[in-house]
Design an enzyme around this catalytic site. Structure first.
Site, PDB file in Angstrom:
ATOM      1  N   ASP A  87       0.850  -1.195   0.000  1.00 58.76           N
ATOM      2  CA  ASP A  87       0.000   0.000   0.000  1.00 58.76           C
ATOM      3  C   ASP A  87       0.886   1.244   0.000  1.00 58.76           C
ATOM      4  O   ASP A  87       1.939   1.249   0.633  1.00 58.76           O
ATOM      5  CB  ASP A  87      -0.873   0.013   1.269  1.00 58.76           C
ATOM      6  CG  ASP A  87      -1.892  -1.125   1.211  1.00 58.76           C
ATOM      7  OD1 ASP A  87      -2.515  -1.411   2.242  1.00 58.76           O
ATOM      8  OD2 ASP A  87      -2.020  -1.730   0.127  1.00 58.76           O
ATOM      9  N   ASP A 122       1.889   7.684   8.306  1.00 62.61           N
ATOM     10  CA  ASP A 122       1.835   6.244   8.575  1.00 62.61           C
ATOM     11  C   ASP A 122       3.102   5.798   9.287  1.00 62.61           C
ATOM     12  O   ASP A 122       3.077   5.104  10.300  1.00 62.61           O
ATOM     13  CB  ASP A 122       1.776   5.483   7.235  1.00 62.61           C
ATOM     14  CG  ASP A 122       0.359   5.304   6.755  1.00 62.61           C
ATOM     15  OD1 ASP A 122       0.179   4.772   5.649  1.00 62.61           O
ATOM     16  OD2 ASP A 122      -0.561   5.698   7.489  1.00 62.61           O
ATOM     17  N   GLU A 173       0.756  -3.235   9.990  1.00 63.41           N
ATOM     18  CA  GLU A 173       0.559  -3.162   8.548  1.00 63.41           C
ATOM     19  C   GLU A 173       1.801  -2.624   7.864  1.00 63.41           C
ATOM     20  O   GLU A 173       2.083  -2.929   6.729  1.00 63.41           O
ATOM     21  CB  GLU A 173      -0.651  -2.276   8.194  1.00 63.41           C
ATOM     22  CG  GLU A 173      -0.865  -2.227   6.681  1.00 63.41           C
ATOM     23  CD  GLU A 173      -2.135  -1.539   6.226  1.00 63.41           C
ATOM     24  OE1 GLU A 173      -2.544  -0.550   6.860  1.00 63.41           O
ATOM     25  OE2 GLU A 173      -2.711  -2.004   5.226  1.00 63.41           O
ATOM     26  N   GLU A 174       2.581  -1.840   8.578  1.00 67.14           N
ATOM     27  CA  GLU A 174       3.743  -1.187   7.970  1.00 67.14           C
ATOM     28  C   GLU A 174       4.998  -2.045   8.033  1.00 67.14           C
ATOM     29  O   GLU A 174       6.046  -1.636   7.533  1.00 67.14           O
ATOM     30  CB  GLU A 174       4.012   0.168   8.647  1.00 67.14           C
ATOM     31  CG  GLU A 174       2.860   1.154   8.598  1.00 67.14           C
ATOM     32  CD  GLU A 174       2.341   1.413   7.170  1.00 67.14           C
ATOM     33  OE1 GLU A 174       1.196   1.829   7.054  1.00 67.14           O
ATOM     34  OE2 GLU A 174       3.086   1.178   6.197  1.00 67.14           O
ATOM     35  N   ASP A 202      -2.817  -1.491  12.985  1.00 65.13           N
ATOM     36  CA  ASP A 202      -2.710  -0.671  11.778  1.00 65.13           C
ATOM     37  C   ASP A 202      -2.480   0.737  12.314  1.00 65.13           C
ATOM     38  O   ASP A 202      -3.400   1.339  12.860  1.00 65.13           O
ATOM     39  CB  ASP A 202      -4.003  -0.761  10.950  1.00 65.13           C
ATOM     40  CG  ASP A 202      -3.893   0.018   9.649  1.00 65.13           C
ATOM     41  OD1 ASP A 202      -4.786  -0.113   8.794  1.00 65.13           O
ATOM     42  OD2 ASP A 202      -2.912   0.792   9.506  1.00 65.13           O
ATOM     43  N   LEU A 223      -2.104   3.744  11.120  1.00 64.86           N
ATOM     44  CA  LEU A 223      -2.906   4.859  10.619  1.00 64.86           C
ATOM     45  C   LEU A 223      -3.750   4.374   9.448  1.00 64.86           C
ATOM     46  O   LEU A 223      -3.376   4.456   8.285  1.00 64.86           O
ATOM     47  CB  LEU A 223      -2.009   6.033  10.203  1.00 64.86           C
ATOM     48  CG  LEU A 223      -2.615   7.418  10.430  1.00 64.86           C
ATOM     49  CD1 LEU A 223      -3.051   7.607  11.883  1.00 64.86           C
ATOM     50  CD2 LEU A 223      -1.630   8.502  10.074  1.00 64.86           C
ATOM     51  N   ASP A 224      -4.927   3.840   9.804  1.00 61.18           N
ATOM     52  CA  ASP A 224      -5.819   3.277   8.792  1.00 61.18           C
ATOM     53  C   ASP A 224      -6.545   4.403   8.052  1.00 61.18           C
ATOM     54  O   ASP A 224      -6.915   5.411   8.644  1.00 61.18           O
ATOM     55  CB  ASP A 224      -6.831   2.380   9.495  1.00 61.18           C
ATOM     56  CG  ASP A 224      -7.893   1.909   8.527  1.00 61.18           C
ATOM     57  OD1 ASP A 224      -7.562   1.078   7.670  1.00 61.18           O
ATOM     58  OD2 ASP A 224      -9.020   2.432   8.582  1.00 61.18           O
ATOM     59  N   GLU A 271      -7.101  -5.272  11.316  1.00 55.86           N
ATOM     60  CA  GLU A 271      -8.258  -4.426  10.989  1.00 55.86           C
ATOM     61  C   GLU A 271      -9.549  -5.150  11.366  1.00 55.86           C
ATOM     62  O   GLU A 271     -10.272  -4.741  12.270  1.00 55.86           O
ATOM     63  CB  GLU A 271      -8.240  -4.040   9.493  1.00 55.86           C
ATOM     64  CG  GLU A 271      -7.115  -3.072   9.133  1.00 55.86           C
ATOM     65  CD  GLU A 271      -7.042  -2.754   7.638  1.00 55.86           C
ATOM     66  OE1 GLU A 271      -7.468  -3.584   6.803  1.00 55.86           O
ATOM     67  OE2 GLU A 271      -6.556  -1.662   7.286  1.00 55.86           O
TER      68      GLU A 271
HETATM   69  P1  P6P Z   1     -11.503   1.312  -1.061  1.00 56.54           P
HETATM   70  C1  P6P Z   1      -8.123   2.421   3.687  1.00 56.54           C
HETATM   71  O1  P6P Z   1      -7.159   2.323   2.674  1.00 56.54           O
HETATM   72  C2  P6P Z   1      -8.740   1.037   3.875  1.00 56.54           C
HETATM   73  O2  P6P Z   1      -7.756   0.123   4.259  1.00 56.54           O
HETATM   74  C3  P6P Z   1      -9.863   1.087   4.897  1.00 56.54           C
HETATM   75  O3  P6P Z   1      -9.656   2.029   5.898  1.00 56.54           O
HETATM   76  C4  P6P Z   1     -11.071   1.442   4.049  1.00 56.54           C
HETATM   77  O4  P6P Z   1     -12.280   0.947   4.608  1.00 56.54           O
HETATM   78  C5  P6P Z   1     -10.759   0.755   2.712  1.00 56.54           C
HETATM   79  O5  P6P Z   1      -9.335   0.605   2.651  1.00 56.54           O
HETATM   80  C6  P6P Z   1     -11.213   1.585   1.544  1.00 56.54           C
HETATM   81  O6  P6P Z   1     -10.939   0.811   0.374  1.00 56.54           O
HETATM   82  O7  P6P Z   1     -11.170   0.170  -1.985  1.00 56.54           O
HETATM   83  O8  P6P Z   1     -13.003   1.503  -0.905  1.00 56.54           O
HETATM   84  O9  P6P Z   1     -10.793   2.600  -1.370  1.00 56.54           O
END
Ligand code: P6P
Length: 337
Positions: A64, A70, A93-94, A116, A118-119, A275
């Site tokens: 990602d 992050d 995640e990192e 995670d 910074l989600d 997550e």
């Molecule tokens: P999409 C943010 O990147 C994430 O991991 C979650 O926080 C979020 O719900 C999802 O991905 C959003 O993904 O494909 O809808 O952009």
């Protein structure tokens, strides 16, 4: 006006809970609170410090795109968790692999933290709320040994605590140790998380559904049928693209959040370990449900790898049950077609 109860006071008052009795989990939760305050300070001034934008590395261990915040949040969490001496290792995640934390005392550390840091970080540049998600496990290996992969590949049902921090209009820490869910709002004037949402209960149903409608044509037929049903009921579609924010709304106002399998993500996009499991623990403790698009309870899934993905339908129990009925009714594989 109610007396202010800080996070520290609340944790210590609840120390009679079995897992908190030793004070170890108390220390871990307090350390996560400290890291969250530091991250909150930087998130709230990110635009000023040119901390925005993609870090030099471009992508993180899981492919990602990494935002500088992050990395910063990841470093602070690892730093604070190391200081407590209660955490034997982390999975983030990192970080491609798990990380053994160096003991700062001769005390044996019995806990692990998955997070995670910074989600929803893609929202940082546009000042939309982001969040930290964490889960705490008891290690399975002997405290005298190095942590190993099996320590981290535990089911969600083995979590001893889980929580999230939402960096939004205010900074809110929500957590559970298996005895209900409570929320604490950061008061910047005193630098303390103060009890603001006691014993959170998710509404049995709600008027919101949260899904990336842009992928509608890429969902399986049974999921499309359920989404059509939500639309026919005139439910309100709310999707921020930040899992913590989207689920936080549902936790308080009722609704369902869906991230089903798509052609691009046949196993789902969201990560099981740091997550889906922690957020499922919180939602279940608040009276909600969390299953996969294939109807398996999220917290029962046996993880096979650190960054394993999962599909998810999570939220108000009556709405998750209704979605389950649609899958059973319209999934060709379940109907012997
Ligand atoms: P999409 C943010 O990147 C994430 O991991 C979650 O926080 C979020 O719900 C999802 O991905 C959003 O993904 O494909 O809808 O952009």
């Amino acid at each position: 006006m109610d007396k202010i109860v800080t996070l520290d006071e609340f944790i210590i008052r609840r120390q009679k809970d079995s897992e908190l009795a030793s004070g170890a989990l108390t220390g871990l939760l307090r350390d996560i609170g400290i890291a969250s305050k530091i991250v909150s300070r930087e998130v709230n001034k990110a635009g000023l410090l040119n901390i925005l934008g993609v870090a030099g590395s471009g992508d993180n261990a899981t492919g990602d795109t990494v935002q500088k915040l992050d990395l910063y949040a990841n470093e602070k969490l690892i730093e604070c968790l190391t200081n407590s001496g209660e955490c034997a290792g982390i999975a983030s995640e990192e970080n491609e692999d798990f990380v053994q934390l160096n003991a700062v005392t001769d005390k044996k550390a019995n806990y692990l933290v998955v997070f995670d840091p910074l989600d929803g970080s893609s929202n940082i540049d546009v000042n939309v709320s982001v969040g930290t998600i964490f889960g705490i496990y008891r290690r399975k290996s002997d405290a005298s040994e190095a942590v190993n992969l099996q320590d981290f590949l535990q089911k969600g049902t083995d979590l001893v605590a889980a929580g999230y921090v939402l960096y939004g209009t205010s900074t809110l820490l929500v957590y559970t140790t298996g005895r209900g869910v409570n929320g604490f709002t950061l008061d910047p004037s005193i630098g303390e998380f103060c009890l603001s949402h006691r014993d959170i209960q998710i509404p049995a149903t709600g008027r919101y559904y949260s899904v990336n409608q842009g992928y509608y044509l890429k969902f399986d037929v049974e999921m499309r049928r359920y989404i059509d049903y939500c639309s026919d009921l005139n439910l309100r579609l709310r999707y921020i693209g930040s899992m913590v924010s989207d689920i936080h709304r549902i936790l308080f106002q009722g609704g369902i959040f869906l991230y089903p399998n798509t052609r691009k993500h046949p196993q789902g996009k969201l990560r099981l370990l740091y997550e889906c499991n922690p957020l499922s623990y919180i939602v279940e403790q608040a009276g909600g449900k969390a299953i996969t698009a294939q109807l398996e309870r999220i917290m029962e899934i046996q993880p096979r790898s650190l960054h394993q993905r999962a599909t998810i339908a999570i939220g108000s129990p009556d709405m998750v049950d209704e979605m389950k009925e649609f899958v059973e009714r319209y999934n060709p594989a379940l109907n012997g077609e």
